[in-house]
Design a protein around this motif. Structure first.
Motif, PDB file in Angstrom:
ATOM      1  N   LEU A   4     -45.191 -56.813 -31.150  1.00  0.00           N
ATOM      2  CA  LEU A   4     -44.519 -55.522 -31.240  1.00  0.00           C
ATOM      3  C   LEU A   4     -43.823 -55.191 -29.930  1.00  0.00           C
ATOM      4  CD1 LEU A   4     -46.539 -53.470 -29.487  1.00  0.00           C
ATOM      5  CD2 LEU A   4     -47.955 -53.773 -31.518  1.00  0.00           C
ATOM      6  N   ARG A   5     -43.090 -54.108 -29.955  1.00  0.00           N
ATOM      7  CA  ARG A   5     -42.419 -53.589 -28.764  1.00  0.00           C
ATOM      8  C   ARG A   5     -42.704 -52.086 -28.720  1.00  0.00           C
ATOM      9  NH1 ARG A   5     -37.284 -53.658 -29.361  1.00  0.00           N
ATOM     10  NH2 ARG A   5     -36.575 -54.162 -27.237  1.00  0.00           N
ATOM     11  N   TYR A   6     -43.132 -51.598 -27.594  1.00  0.00           N
ATOM     12  CA  TYR A   6     -43.591 -50.214 -27.507  1.00  0.00           C
ATOM     13  C   TYR A   6     -42.916 -49.508 -26.331  1.00  0.00           C
ATOM     14  CZ  TYR A   6     -46.439 -51.570 -23.493  1.00  0.00           C
ATOM     15  OH  TYR A   6     -46.836 -52.015 -22.258  1.00  0.00           O
ATOM     16  N   GLY A   7     -42.876 -48.184 -26.421  1.00  0.00           N
ATOM     17  CA  GLY A   7     -42.337 -47.382 -25.333  1.00  0.00           C
ATOM     18  C   GLY A   7     -41.098 -46.619 -25.731  1.00  0.00           C
ATOM     19  N   PRO A  14     -42.888 -55.561 -24.292  1.00  0.00           N
ATOM     20  CA  PRO A  14     -43.515 -56.436 -25.286  1.00  0.00           C
ATOM     21  C   PRO A  14     -45.012 -56.224 -25.356  1.00  0.00           C
ATOM     22  CG  PRO A  14     -43.096 -57.660 -23.274  1.00  0.00           C
ATOM     23  CD  PRO A  14     -42.502 -56.288 -23.064  1.00  0.00           C
ATOM     24  N   GLY A  15     -45.553 -56.341 -26.555  1.00  0.00           N
ATOM     25  CA  GLY A  15     -46.989 -56.191 -26.722  1.00  0.00           C
ATOM     26  C   GLY A  15     -47.457 -56.889 -27.976  1.00  0.00           C
ATOM     27  N   LEU A  16     -48.747 -56.849 -28.189  1.00  0.00           N
ATOM     28  CA  LEU A  16     -49.326 -57.337 -29.437  1.00  0.00           C
ATOM     29  C   LEU A  16     -50.456 -56.423 -29.853  1.00  0.00           C
ATOM     30  CD1 LEU A  16     -52.224 -58.829 -28.703  1.00  0.00           C
ATOM     31  CD2 LEU A  16     -50.751 -60.749 -28.139  1.00  0.00           C
ATOM     32  N   LEU A  17     -50.777 -56.474 -31.126  1.00  0.00           N
ATOM     33  CA  LEU A  17     -51.832 -55.648 -31.683  1.00  0.00           C
ATOM     34  C   LEU A  17     -53.121 -56.457 -31.714  1.00  0.00           C
ATOM     35  CD1 LEU A  17     -51.856 -52.738 -33.015  1.00  0.00           C
ATOM     36  CD2 LEU A  17     -52.009 -53.958 -35.201  1.00  0.00           C
ATOM     37  N   ASP A  18     -54.181 -55.932 -31.104  1.00  0.00           N
ATOM     38  CA  ASP A  18     -55.436 -56.675 -31.107  1.00  0.00           C
ATOM     39  C   ASP A  18     -56.230 -56.397 -32.380  1.00  0.00           C
ATOM     40  OD1 ASP A  18     -56.883 -54.286 -30.766  1.00  0.00           O
ATOM     41  OD2 ASP A  18     -57.246 -54.610 -28.622  1.00  0.00           O
ATOM     42  N   PRO A  55     -53.863 -56.254 -20.512  1.00  0.00           N
ATOM     43  CA  PRO A  55     -54.025 -54.808 -20.286  1.00  0.00           C
ATOM     44  C   PRO A  55     -53.902 -54.010 -21.572  1.00  0.00           C
ATOM     45  CG  PRO A  55     -52.486 -55.774 -18.701  1.00  0.00           C
ATOM     46  CD  PRO A  55     -52.743 -56.829 -19.728  1.00  0.00           C
ATOM     47  N   LEU A  56     -54.785 -53.040 -21.722  1.00  0.00           N
ATOM     48  CA  LEU A  56     -54.696 -52.114 -22.849  1.00  0.00           C
ATOM     49  C   LEU A  56     -53.619 -51.071 -22.574  1.00  0.00           C
ATOM     50  CD1 LEU A  56     -58.372 -51.328 -23.904  1.00  0.00           C
ATOM     51  CD2 LEU A  56     -56.542 -52.097 -25.430  1.00  0.00           C
ATOM     52  N   VAL A  57     -52.861 -50.738 -23.605  1.00  0.00           N
ATOM     53  CA  VAL A  57     -51.846 -49.694 -23.496  1.00  0.00           C
ATOM     54  C   VAL A  57     -52.434 -48.396 -24.043  1.00  0.00           C
ATOM     55  CG1 VAL A  57     -49.539 -48.967 -24.205  1.00  0.00           C
ATOM     56  CG2 VAL A  57     -50.009 -51.395 -23.755  1.00  0.00           C
ATOM     57  N   PRO A  58     -52.387 -47.310 -23.293  1.00  0.00           N
ATOM     58  CA  PRO A  58     -52.941 -46.040 -23.794  1.00  0.00           C
ATOM     59  C   PRO A  58     -52.215 -45.573 -25.050  1.00  0.00           C
ATOM     60  CG  PRO A  58     -52.496 -45.927 -21.430  1.00  0.00           C
ATOM     61  CD  PRO A  58     -51.863 -47.188 -21.920  1.00  0.00           C
ATOM     62  N   GLY A  59     -52.953 -44.947 -25.935  1.00  0.00           N
ATOM     63  CA  GLY A  59     -52.347 -44.362 -27.120  1.00  0.00           C
ATOM     64  C   GLY A  59     -52.577 -45.188 -28.364  1.00  0.00           C
ATOM     65  N   THR A  60     -52.347 -44.548 -29.500  1.00  0.00           N
ATOM     66  CA  THR A  60     -52.487 -45.189 -30.803  1.00  0.00           C
ATOM     67  C   THR A  60     -51.104 -45.474 -31.365  1.00  0.00           C
ATOM     68  OG1 THR A  60     -54.537 -43.971 -31.232  1.00  0.00           O
ATOM     69  CG2 THR A  60     -53.402 -44.925 -33.142  1.00  0.00           C
ATOM     70  N   PRO A  61     -50.812 -46.738 -31.699  1.00  0.00           N
ATOM     71  CA  PRO A  61     -49.472 -47.065 -32.184  1.00  0.00           C
ATOM     72  C   PRO A  61     -49.120 -46.284 -33.447  1.00  0.00           C
ATOM     73  CG  PRO A  61     -51.012 -48.877 -32.576  1.00  0.00           C
ATOM     74  CD  PRO A  61     -51.701 -47.916 -31.680  1.00  0.00           C
ATOM     75  N   GLN A  62     -47.882 -45.798 -33.483  1.00  0.00           N
ATOM     76  CA  GLN A  62     -47.316 -45.021 -34.581  1.00  0.00           C
ATOM     77  C   GLN A  62     -47.914 -43.617 -34.676  1.00  0.00           C
ATOM     78  OE1 GLN A  62     -47.722 -48.400 -37.676  1.00  0.00           O
ATOM     79  NE2 GLN A  62     -45.694 -47.561 -38.070  1.00  0.00           N
ATOM     80  N   ARG A  63     -48.715 -43.224 -33.695  1.00  0.00           N
ATOM     81  CA  ARG A  63     -49.180 -41.834 -33.618  1.00  0.00           C
ATOM     82  C   ARG A  63     -48.658 -41.229 -32.316  1.00  0.00           C
ATOM     83  NH1 ARG A  63     -55.466 -42.284 -35.839  1.00  0.00           N
ATOM     84  NH2 ARG A  63     -54.937 -43.245 -37.830  1.00  0.00           N
ATOM     85  N   ASP A  64     -49.374 -41.498 -31.213  1.00  0.00           N
ATOM     86  CA  ASP A  64     -48.903 -40.984 -29.927  1.00  0.00           C
ATOM     87  C   ASP A  64     -48.329 -42.098 -29.047  1.00  0.00           C
ATOM     88  OD1 ASP A  64     -51.324 -42.204 -29.559  1.00  0.00           O
ATOM     89  OD2 ASP A  64     -52.216 -40.605 -28.377  1.00  0.00           O
ATOM     90  N   LEU A  65     -48.109 -43.259 -29.614  1.00  0.00           N
ATOM     91  CA  LEU A  65     -47.452 -44.354 -28.907  1.00  0.00           C
ATOM     92  C   LEU A  65     -46.302 -44.847 -29.771  1.00  0.00           C
ATOM     93  CD1 LEU A  65     -47.275 -46.442 -26.593  1.00  0.00           C
ATOM     94  CD2 LEU A  65     -48.873 -47.870 -27.910  1.00  0.00           C
ATOM     95  N   ILE A 186     -37.058 -51.364 -38.330  1.00  0.00           N
ATOM     96  CA  ILE A 186     -37.708 -52.674 -38.378  1.00  0.00           C
ATOM     97  C   ILE A 186     -39.097 -52.562 -37.753  1.00  0.00           C
ATOM     98  CG2 ILE A 186     -37.617 -55.053 -37.516  1.00  0.00           C
ATOM     99  CD1 ILE A 186     -34.594 -54.800 -37.468  1.00  0.00           C
ATOM    100  N   GLY A 187     -40.098 -53.115 -38.423  1.00  0.00           N
ATOM    101  CA  GLY A 187     -41.449 -53.115 -37.879  1.00  0.00           C
ATOM    102  C   GLY A 187     -42.421 -52.465 -38.850  1.00  0.00           C
ATOM    103  N   PRO A 188     -43.624 -52.145 -38.389  1.00  0.00           N
ATOM    104  CA  PRO A 188     -44.023 -51.863 -37.015  1.00  0.00           C
ATOM    105  C   PRO A 188     -44.241 -53.092 -36.128  1.00  0.00           C
ATOM    106  CG  PRO A 188     -45.886 -51.601 -38.496  1.00  0.00           C
ATOM    107  CD  PRO A 188     -44.702 -51.843 -39.366  1.00  0.00           C
ATOM    108  N   TRP A 189     -44.586 -54.224 -36.757  1.00  0.00           N
ATOM    109  CA  TRP A 189     -44.816 -55.425 -35.960  1.00  0.00           C
ATOM    110  C   TRP A 189     -44.286 -56.630 -36.701  1.00  0.00           C
ATOM    111  CZ3 TRP A 189     -48.869 -51.759 -35.492  1.00  0.00           C
ATOM    112  CH2 TRP A 189     -49.611 -51.557 -36.669  1.00  0.00           C
ATOM    113  N   LEU A 190     -44.065 -57.683 -35.935  1.00  0.00           N
ATOM    114  CA  LEU A 190     -43.726 -58.976 -36.483  1.00  0.00           C
ATOM    115  C   LEU A 190     -45.040 -59.726 -36.699  1.00  0.00           C
ATOM    116  CD1 LEU A 190     -41.107 -61.479 -35.028  1.00  0.00           C
ATOM    117  CD2 LEU A 190     -43.281 -62.217 -35.928  1.00  0.00           C
ATOM    118  N   VAL A 191     -45.343 -60.038 -37.947  1.00  0.00           N
ATOM    119  CA  VAL A 191     -46.562 -60.780 -38.274  1.00  0.00           C
ATOM    120  C   VAL A 191     -46.194 -62.257 -38.333  1.00  0.00           C
ATOM    121  CG1 VAL A 191     -48.434 -61.096 -39.923  1.00  0.00           C
ATOM    122  CG2 VAL A 191     -47.458 -58.818 -39.560  1.00  0.00           C
ATOM    123  N   THR A 192     -46.789 -63.061 -37.476  1.00  0.00           N
ATOM    124  CA  THR A 192     -46.403 -64.473 -37.397  1.00  0.00           C
ATOM    125  C   THR A 192     -46.712 -65.194 -38.701  1.00  0.00           C
ATOM    126  OG1 THR A 192     -48.491 -64.924 -36.263  1.00  0.00           O
ATOM    127  CG2 THR A 192     -46.524 -64.652 -34.901  1.00  0.00           C
TER     128      THR A 192
END
Length: 286
Positions: A4-7, A14-18, A55-65, A186-192
């Motif tokens: 994914l891409r955040y910000g 660039p990022g990924l969802l754990d 590194p963890l990114v603060p926030g919840t994706p698609q809510r406050d991130l 497009i998204g929220p993420w690219l699933v390989t």
């Protein structure tokens, strides 16, 4: 992996969802989820990472991130029309003998939860949930038997459309009718691809203001992913990061009976594809 891409808009990282649904920062590893990062070698590098050490990114994706489009620096945004027989029927068109190809301008690309504009003067803006195929290994004249090795992964696409421009103005201008700014969430993420064993068995749906309009499955595509990748490569080189939006099942606004239903400012679209996540957009006036 779910990449994914955040910000903030224009400053995405660039990022990924754990496994816990949290975003991990990839900035120290890659500059963007784009280009060579999506090649087999690039994805292998990411797959070898110790995710827990990122590194963890603060926030919840698609809510406050905020999440941006899951692919950056897209070279080509290629779309396929009338690729579900029942959607062709509701549109009053015959099922095509070979894929109908058009383009969305890359300036139409936005994040999965960004606002979608109703163009000035439009009264026929419509929705379309679609499976997006992201190219990983480039090529030309790709055989169908080899096509899947060229796919990096999959994502949700909303192929927003202005029907008057698409079908009537200037005799019909699909590229113009599909290419307005914000018309390509497009998204929220690219699933390989390794996490999607069969892209032709994915449920997909779309709602407007809580009403379900589209409820389909990629199993009913006229031309499947293998065919589309091979077919398109006969006419252009496919390159890492190119996106193919593969068509929509029935239930678009144009096809509603007894009269079509179109979007207006202040509405909410919500859509998703099995295993690929969900999008939600608010419509605003341009």
């Amino acid at each position: 992996m779910k990449l994914l891409r955040y910000g903030p808009l224009g400053q995405e990282k660039p990022g990924l969802l754990d496994a816990d649904g949290r975003v991990r920062d990839l900035s120290a590893v890659v500059a963007d989820i784009a280009g060579d990062v999506l090649t087999p070698a690039g994805l292998d590098k990411l797959a070898s990472l110790d995710i827990a050490s990122l590194p963890l990114v603060p926030g919840t994706p698609q809510r406050d991130l905020r999440l941006g489009a899951c692919v950056g620096k897209v070279g080509k945004f290629i779309c396929i029309g009338l690729n579900y027989a029942d959607h062709a029927a509701e549109s009053g068109a015959k099922v095509p003998d070979e894929p109908v190809v058009f383009n969305k301008w890359t300036s139409a690309i936005v994040g999965p939860n960004d606002d979608v504009e109703i163009p000035r003067g439009s009264s026929r803006t419509d929705w379309e949930v679609e499976l997006g195929v992201v190219i990983g290994k480039g090529g030309r004249y790709i055989a169908e038997a080899d096509a899947m090795s060229h796919v990096a992964g999959y994502c949700v696409v909303n192929d927003v459309s202005e029907r008057e421009v698409q079908l009537e103005r200037g005799g019909g201008q699909w590229d113009k009718g599909k290419g307005h700014d914000t018309f390509g969430p497009i998204g929220p993420w690219l699933v390989t691809a390794d996490e999607v064993p069969d892209p032709q068995q994915l449920a997909m749906w779309l709602e407007v203001d809580g009403r379900r309009f589209q409820n389909g499955n990629t199993s009913t595509m006229v031309f499947g992913v293998k065919k589309l990748v091979s077919y398109l490569s006969q006419f252009m080189s496919l390159q890492p990061g190119d996106i193919i939006s593969t068509g929509t099942p029935p239930g678009v606004g144009l096809g509603q009976k007894p009269v079509p239903i179109y979007l207006k400012a202040g509405q909410t679209m919500r859509l998703g594809i099995q295993g690929l996540g969900e999008q939600q957009q608010r419509t605003v006036q341009a």
